[in-house]
Design an enzyme around this catalytic site. Structure first.
Site, PDB file in Angstrom:
ATOM      1  N   GLU A 389       1.539  -7.111   8.561  1.00 38.23           N
ATOM      2  CA  GLU A 389       1.554  -5.582   8.767  1.00 38.23           C
ATOM      3  C   GLU A 389       1.247  -5.170   7.327  1.00 38.23           C
ATOM      4  OE1 GLU A 389       2.839  -1.412   8.525  1.00 38.23           O
ATOM      5  OE2 GLU A 389       3.554  -3.235   7.526  1.00 38.23           O
ATOM      6  N   GLU A 390       1.866  -5.537   6.371  1.00 41.46           N
ATOM      7  CA  GLU A 390       1.611  -4.906   5.042  1.00 41.46           C
ATOM      8  C   GLU A 390       0.324  -5.218   4.497  1.00 41.46           C
ATOM      9  OE1 GLU A 390       3.955  -3.151   4.097  1.00 41.46           O
ATOM     10  OE2 GLU A 390       5.918  -3.595   4.672  1.00 41.46           O
TER      11      GLU A 390
HETATM   12 ZN   LIG Z   1       7.016  -1.744   7.504  1.00 38.64          ZN
END
Ligand SMILES: [Zn+2]
Length: 682
Positions: A389-390
């Protein structure tokens, strides 16, 4: 046990109704909800949290793969079904070199966070080089200029003051209110800076805010904020596969040509290091608003000494791993309620995301216990532990693209918990159709400080429904809303938090400062579980399009005004009529659904349910937005700052001063609103 089954007062229809549930379904669910609430334990959240935060676990690392296996193993033990690790090969560069040296003094900036005895994890030798993911490479020697928050108006001011940023290194501070660092990179790139350094000023998240860690929640001197600078407001997910999933042996475009790839180099810095640069600035004194929290006179620059800056990243494709497990629905297995949290962290991920990961484990365990007692969901519950996600919302995006058809056909909602608790302040963002549902769930889940979550939430915000409905981006719900048209909610307990994406975002930070006792981790787990249970078991999906249409009417008013301010002649009449029709139909369908459910007319209730499920999808347009066709939702899109842009296709045309395009866009929007009205045609 089963505490609140005892209170059988006669329901007041208005306040006691729970949308989507007939009174008999509600009675049937009460003991199940009590059981979920009682099963969830704060001490389990703490134990899980320790496991996730024990080591750095960046996307693509061996540790994050190990954690994926751990998640899968636990979920199988809990009783989840079809638990799978799903591999996506994606473009995922890692840092190789980051050096910053003052030329005259030959002083090297430390670019390192200092360990502190109160947080033993901070001594880890597995912390990688701090960086901004998807930065370009650079090796330059240039003076540094202070660009405040690095927004366009900041560069305008510099220009007026005669400070040229072209070819120089821009030093920008992270800003409050939050603006996505990728927007700062894009702006620096457009203005011709040769590189961007992003630092955390103590005025934003350090000692000017209060006690710094470990004494308090704020960032100590050497903390720095890692993070992506990718232009995922144009395209999230693997840049090589815009709109389709990255799978082993699949089709890939070159990454460099993607609309999401920055051409500028950027890296993060602490105020300990930035202070050296700021104290060497020459040139005009910076305006009052630009003065930060350091005890020095902030000047515009350039610095009296030059900086030799080297940033280098590998350009590797790496495998990431989503973990997906489910509890199969007995009656409607193809209708899905999806719960998601990302697993990858910049370092230990104390708050972001391991608070959420711990909460997700406990939520899955509670459902497993419920299953063991003989319960099975009507619809399928899907649990997802996203990877990367990052980087660019990568794991969720690839999975959403992989399962697009099934999600479009059968997803009721996506419930996202990224960070579950950095404090005690319940916060929810969601599409307007889910706002009432979220409020109702909050009424029925206890707050650790007494009363219901709703009581504190409403009084703190002085609002009956304090849900943020203007949706931008910044977490894993994006693919569901903007690409697939699935209703989403994003939930967290927030609080003072100055260690975001630093090594101090750790187990000890949560344990000592952020949520001692893990009571809010547990509260979020309970909330998430009750919300998911209700969606899995409802008689009709509790989506309130009367509220949604009301909200879109406000957006239309605002946008019409914006057009008029620019002296544009755009006719909003057809769009307004479409919204009116949509709202009217929504009321009729919802009322019919309530009646049908209450009278046990399951066929009618089903009919309404299926209509309600199609509405969010109707707001997509396959062509997408200009220059970023991946974004298909015509009501919401992120701006490059990640802030919400409402009616984005139309708003962009108006903001560009393009009247002809605005007229076309208002037509396209009207067609979408008519589709939404049509699927709810009684
Ligand atoms: Zn996060």
């Amino acid at each position: 046990m089963l505490a609140f089954i005892a209170s059988v007062s006669l329901p007041n229809q208005k306040t006691d109704r729970r949308e989507g549930l007939s009174s008999s379904t509600r009675e049937r669910l009460k003991p199940l909800e009590s059981r979920l609430i009682e099963t969830v334990r704060a001490e389990n959240c703490r134990r899980e949290h320790r496991i996730f935060t024990a080591k750095p676990h960046m996307a693509g690392s061996a540790r994050n793969y190990e954690l994926a296996q751990y998640v899968a193993e636990q979920w199988r033990k809990y009783g989840l079904e079809d638990v799978q690790l799903i591999e996506h090969p994606v473009y995922l560069p890692w840092p190789v070199r980051y050096e910053a040296t003052l030329v005259d003094s030959r002083e090297k900036l430390s670019l390192k966070e200092e360990p502190i005895p109160e947080d033993p994890d901070s001594y880890s030798n597995e912390v990688g080089i701090p960086y901004c993911a998807y930065s370009a490479d650079v090796d330059i020697t240039a003076p540094v200029v202070y660009v405040n928050s690095g927004n366009p108006e900041d560069y305008d001011l510099l220009q007026k003051q005669g400070v040229d940023v072209r070819g120089k290194i821009a030093l920008a501070r992270y800003s409050v209110p939050y603006s996505y660092r990728g927007f700062k990179a894009l702006t620096a790139q457009k203005r011709g800076a040769s590189a961007l350094l992003l630092y955390s000023d103590p005025a934003e998240d350090g000692f000017k805010k209060g006690a710094v860690y470990p004494a308090g929640p704020w960032g100590p001197e050497s903390h720095l904020q890692r993070g992506g600078i990718v232009y995922d407001f144009n395209l999230p997910g693997d840049p090589r596969t815009p709109g389709w999933a990255s799978v082993p042996g699949g089709r890939f475009l070159p990454a460099e040509t993607a609309v999401s790839m920055p051409t500028i180099a950027a890296a993060p810095m602490s105020y300990k290091d930035a202070r050296k640069l700021l104290s060497m600035m020459t040139g005009p004194t910076a305006p009052q608003k630009w003065q930060g929290g350091l005890p020095l006179q902030y000047r515009l620059g350039p610095t009296s000494d030059k900086l030799h800056l080297v940033i280098e990243n590998d350009k590797k494709v790496r495998s990431i791993w989503n973990v997906v497990g489910r509890l199969r629905g007995t009656e409607r297995p193809d209708e899905w309620v999806v719960l998601g949290n990302h697993r990858d962290a910049w370092v230990f991920g104390g708050v972001d995301p391991s608070s959420g990961s711990a909460t997700m484990m406990e939520t899955a365990r509670a459902f497993g216990e419920l299953k063991r007692s003989g319960w099975k969901p009507r619809r399928t519950l899907i649990f997802a532990s996203w990877d990367a996600e990052e980087f660019t919302l990568t794991g969720s995006t690839e999975w959403g693209e992989l399962e697009a058809d099934k999600l479009k056909a059968g997803a009721l909602a996506y419930l996202n918990v990224d960070s579950s608790a950095s404090g005690n302040n319940f916060t929810a963002a969601a599409v307007p159709s889910l706002a009432n549902f979220l409020r109702e769930v909050a009424r029925d889940v206890p707050d650790p400080s007494g009363g219901s979550i709703y009581d504190l939430w409403a009084s703190r915000n002085k609002s009956d429904t304090p849900v943020t409905t203007r949706l931008g981006s910044g977490s894993d719900y994006t693919v569901f809303l903007n690409f697939l048209g699935v209703p989403i909610a994003d939930l967290t307990f927030d609080g003072p938090y100055g260690v975001y994406h630093s090594i101090y975002d750790s187990f000890a930070w949560i344990d000592r400062v952020g949520d001692p006792g893990y009571r809010y981790h547990a509260a979020m787990s309970r909330y998430w579980a009750v919300a998911a249970l209700r969606l899995a078991e409802c008689d009709y999906v509790p989506l309130d399009y009367d509220a949604y249409a009301r909200e879109v009417k406000i957006y239309l008013d605002e946008t019409e005004r914006a057009g008029r301010d620019r002296k544009m002649a755009i006719d909003f009449q057809a769009a307004l009529s479409a919204v009116e029709r949509w709202q009217k139909n929504a009321r009729v369908v919802l009322e019919a659904a309530r009646k049908a459910a209450e009278s046990g007319d399951s066929k009618q209730a089903e009919h309404a349910h299926h209509a309600l499920m199609k509405v969010e999808r109707a707001l997509l347009d396959e062509e997408g937005l200009a220059g970023r066709p991946w974004f298909k939702h015509l009501i919401y899109a992120p701006r490059p700052t990640y802030k919400a842009m409402v009616l984005p296709a139309l708003t962009e045309a108006i903001e560009a001063g393009d009247e002809a395009r605005a007229r076309k866009e208002v037509d396209r929007l009207t067609r979408a609103l008519n589709r939404a009205a049509a699927v709810l045609q009684p």
